[in-house]
Design a protein around this motif. Structure first.
Motif, PDB file in Angstrom:
ATOM      1  N   ALA A   1      46.188 -51.326   5.269  1.00 17.75           N
ATOM      2  CA  ALA A   1      46.990 -51.267   4.037  1.00 17.75           C
ATOM      3  C   ALA A   1      46.140 -51.691   2.842  1.00 17.75           C
ATOM      4  CB  ALA A   1      48.222 -52.170   4.171  1.00 17.75           C
TER       5      ALA A   1
ATOM      6  N   TYR B   1      52.745 -44.747   7.216  1.00 18.22           N
ATOM      7  CA  TYR B   1      51.867 -43.907   6.379  1.00 18.22           C
ATOM      8  C   TYR B   1      51.038 -42.969   7.244  1.00 18.22           C
ATOM      9  CZ  TYR B   1      47.943 -42.804   3.262  1.00 18.22           C
ATOM     10  OH  TYR B   1      46.978 -42.167   2.518  1.00 18.22           O
TER      11      TYR B   1
ATOM     12  N   ASP C   1      52.477 -56.455  -3.866  1.00 15.73           N
ATOM     13  CA  ASP C   1      52.065 -55.087  -3.543  1.00 15.73           C
ATOM     14  C   ASP C   1      52.601 -54.696  -2.176  1.00 15.73           C
ATOM     15  OD1 ASP C   1      50.301 -54.613  -5.871  1.00 15.73           O
ATOM     16  OD2 ASP C   1      49.267 -56.357  -5.044  1.00 15.73           O
TER      17      ASP C   1
ATOM     18  N   PHE D   1      45.124 -49.669  -0.516  1.00 20.39           N
ATOM     19  CA  PHE D   1      45.437 -50.259  -1.820  1.00 20.39           C
ATOM     20  C   PHE D   1      44.194 -50.303  -2.723  1.00 20.39           C
ATOM     21  CE2 PHE D   1      45.514 -54.028  -4.575  1.00 20.39           C
ATOM     22  CZ  PHE D   1      46.666 -53.795  -5.306  1.00 20.39           C
TER      23      PHE D   1
ATOM     24  N   TRP E   1      48.202 -44.804  -2.676  1.00 23.92           N
ATOM     25  CA  TRP E   1      49.079 -45.994  -2.645  1.00 23.92           C
ATOM     26  C   TRP E   1      50.273 -45.779  -3.578  1.00 23.92           C
ATOM     27  CZ3 TRP E   1      49.147 -50.329   0.353  1.00 23.92           C
ATOM     28  CH2 TRP E   1      50.024 -51.358  -0.044  1.00 23.92           C
TER      29      TRP E   1
ATOM     30  N   LYS F   1      43.914 -45.661  -4.551  1.00 25.01           N
ATOM     31  CA  LYS F   1      45.023 -46.091  -5.403  1.00 25.01           C
ATOM     32  C   LYS F   1      46.059 -44.995  -5.632  1.00 25.01           C
ATOM     33  CE  LYS F   1      46.456 -49.851  -6.965  1.00 25.01           C
ATOM     34  NZ  LYS F   1      45.390 -50.809  -6.924  1.00 25.01           N
TER      35      LYS F   1
END
Ligand code: GLC
Length: 481
Positions: free
Chosen positions: A440, A413, A373, A444, A451, A448
């Protein structure tokens, strides 16, 4: 047609220890063939795989005075993916199971020989370069020898040189007397404004002083190396040469690294279907490496040479803390023993959560890019970095320190504007890194959709060579005039 010759100590597919080989192997293919004929010259190491040696054809040979002897110089040739490679052969110098050794004098001898032989070979191969593009300290003497003994010769007159710094940490230094004797260069060159640095002879410095243009592999690193912290003692010189120094970001080979056609991974995917398909690669890797089988686990990948450059001290410092959390960590690479053992230890201690693979495998690296991921790269310094580009291409979100090429390629981000392709932190501080990993992880698990939108942006980012290849072409054009 303009002729460009890359001279380097390694290049894919023949021989590789690091990112330098990827660049030497992929950039020439992306330079416009209508205007440029780019060829590559590397040593013919005895440790090159036999199947690759079988592709080489003997071209010619001669003898060259070097280090008080008359040395054999063989020239071989091969063509791969449309690019002509030349190999400089000398069995006693390019011997051994590895291409680099820890014996500095051997290394300096080997690559001084290579630099001189590369120039000496040119009139015999029927290729007169307009520009010789040198890479790292191993080829630092090419511009020096060109100035010293070849410029007088009609064939060499007007040939321009570029020196590209892939890593300033390695410079090829030894005492002046020995280097003078090995290289045969006169006293004139061993002064502080030329090859001498802090009383030693320094091959990379020679290259930086004598090349017509100096480049490094990202704009940020080009700025950083003008400071004492990143300058490795050469910041003064790099400031003096600032007008001829530029940073051109590396690309990666978008055919070799393509999640849609990758033969190494269980389930190919693309920017449209990754939401359903990417996860299958995670399942397969968890099974293959004996990690807990759970689709939801936040998997962090690390593929790297295990050296202090890459920030493993930070990881060692917080690894226990990190392993208390809901994460899986997959490591691939070799290097310094202390880091190899550190990861082995945590693999033993947190067997379901940590998988340490202390070797190198191309295939496993692709599986990790596809399955993870997030991808962790907290480098102390990073001239460019290629792994974060591979991670982006596979929709695996990079977590990086804001240095060198990492800063130039990973946009942090921003949750308010819904922008960015990864996460980053500024200081070389283990808890700053841990906080960033936790942030992060929070996005995650808790956000979602956000993400996945970040994955959309990561996969849409373009770090193929075509933009950077144009920058190199412009520089060659400018040099040739
Ligand atoms: C060196 C640098 C790395 C860079 C690579 C290719 O390995 O450490 O940052 O990406 O060279 O230029």
């Amino acid at each position: 047609m303009k002729n460009i010759l890359f001279v380097a100590s390694e290049g894919v597919p023949f021989i590789k220890t690091g990112g330098l080989a990827d660049v030497v192997g992929s950039l020439p293919k992306c330079i416009d063939k209508k205007y440029f004929d780019v060829r590559v010259m590397i040593p013919k190491y005895s440790c090159i795989k036999q199947e690759l040696k079988d592709k080489m054809k003997y071209k010619t040979h001669f003898y060259m005075d070097f280090n008080w002897k008359s040395e054999y110089v063989g020239i071989l040739e091969a063509k791969v993916d449309g690019i002509i490679y030349y190999f400089i052969d000398n069995e006693s110098l390019f011997t051994g199971f590895k291409i680099y050794s820890d014996n500095v004098i051997d290394e300096i001898t080997k690559f001084s020989f290579f630099s001189k032989a590369a120039l000496s070979a040119l009139p015999l191969i029927g290729f007169r370069p307009d520009v010789i593009h040198c890479h790292d300290w191993q080829t630092g003497l090419v511009p020096v020898y060109l100035k010293e003994r070849f410029q007088g010769n009609e064939f060499f007159r007007g040939i321009k040189t570029v020196m590209t710094i892939h890593n300033l940490k390695f410079q090829g230094k030894w005492d002046v007397k020995t280097v003078k004797s090995i290289t045969g260069l006169p006293d004139y060159f061993f002064t502080p404004d030329k090859l001498e640095a802090y009383k030693d002879a320094n091959l990379l410095k020679g290259g930086i002083v004598y090349a017509d243009a100096v480049t490094t592999v990202s704009p940020t690193y080009a700025e950083e190396i003008k400071t004492a912290f990143y300058g490795e003692g050469l910041d003064g010189l790099l400031n003096a040469r600032a007008g001829s120094l530029r940073g051109i970001i590396n690309g990666i080979d978008y055919d070799d690294f393509n999640p849609e056609t990758d033969k190494n991974i269980v389930c190919p995917y693309n920017a449209v279907n990754f939401r359903k398909e990417k996860i299958k690669n995670k399942r397969a890797l968890q099974a293959e490496l004996g990690l807990e089988q759970d689709d939801k686990k936040f998997m962090i990948g690390i593929v790297s040479r295990l050296t202090d450059q890459k920030g493993f001290d930070l990881i060692a410092y917080i690894m226990d803390e990190l392993c208390q959390e809901d994460v899986q960590i997959v490591v691939l690479g070799t290097g310094e023993e202390r880091y190899e053992n550190m990861f082995r230890h945590f693999d033993w201690k947190y067997n379901q959560k940590v998988s340490a693979n202390i070797y190198y495998s191309d295939e496993l690296s692709h599986k990790i890019y596809a399955a993870s991921d997030a991808f962790l790269m907290p480098s102390l310094f990073e001239p460019c970095g290629l792994s974060q580009l591979m991670a982006l291409r596979y929709g695996t979100i990079p977590i990086v320190r804001e240095t060198g090429g990492l800063k130039d390629t990973v946009e942090p981000y921003n949750e308010y504007e819904s922008t960015g392709t990864g996460f980053s932190f500024r200081n070389y501080n283990a808890h700053e890194m841990l906080a960033t990993i936790r942030y992060a992880k929070y996005v995650f698990y808790q956000k979602k959709r956000e993400w996945n939108k970040m994955i959309d942006r990561a996969m849409a980012a373009d770090f193929s060579w075509h933009v950077s290849a144009k920058n190199y072409q412009e520089m060659y054009d400018w040099l040739i005039g």
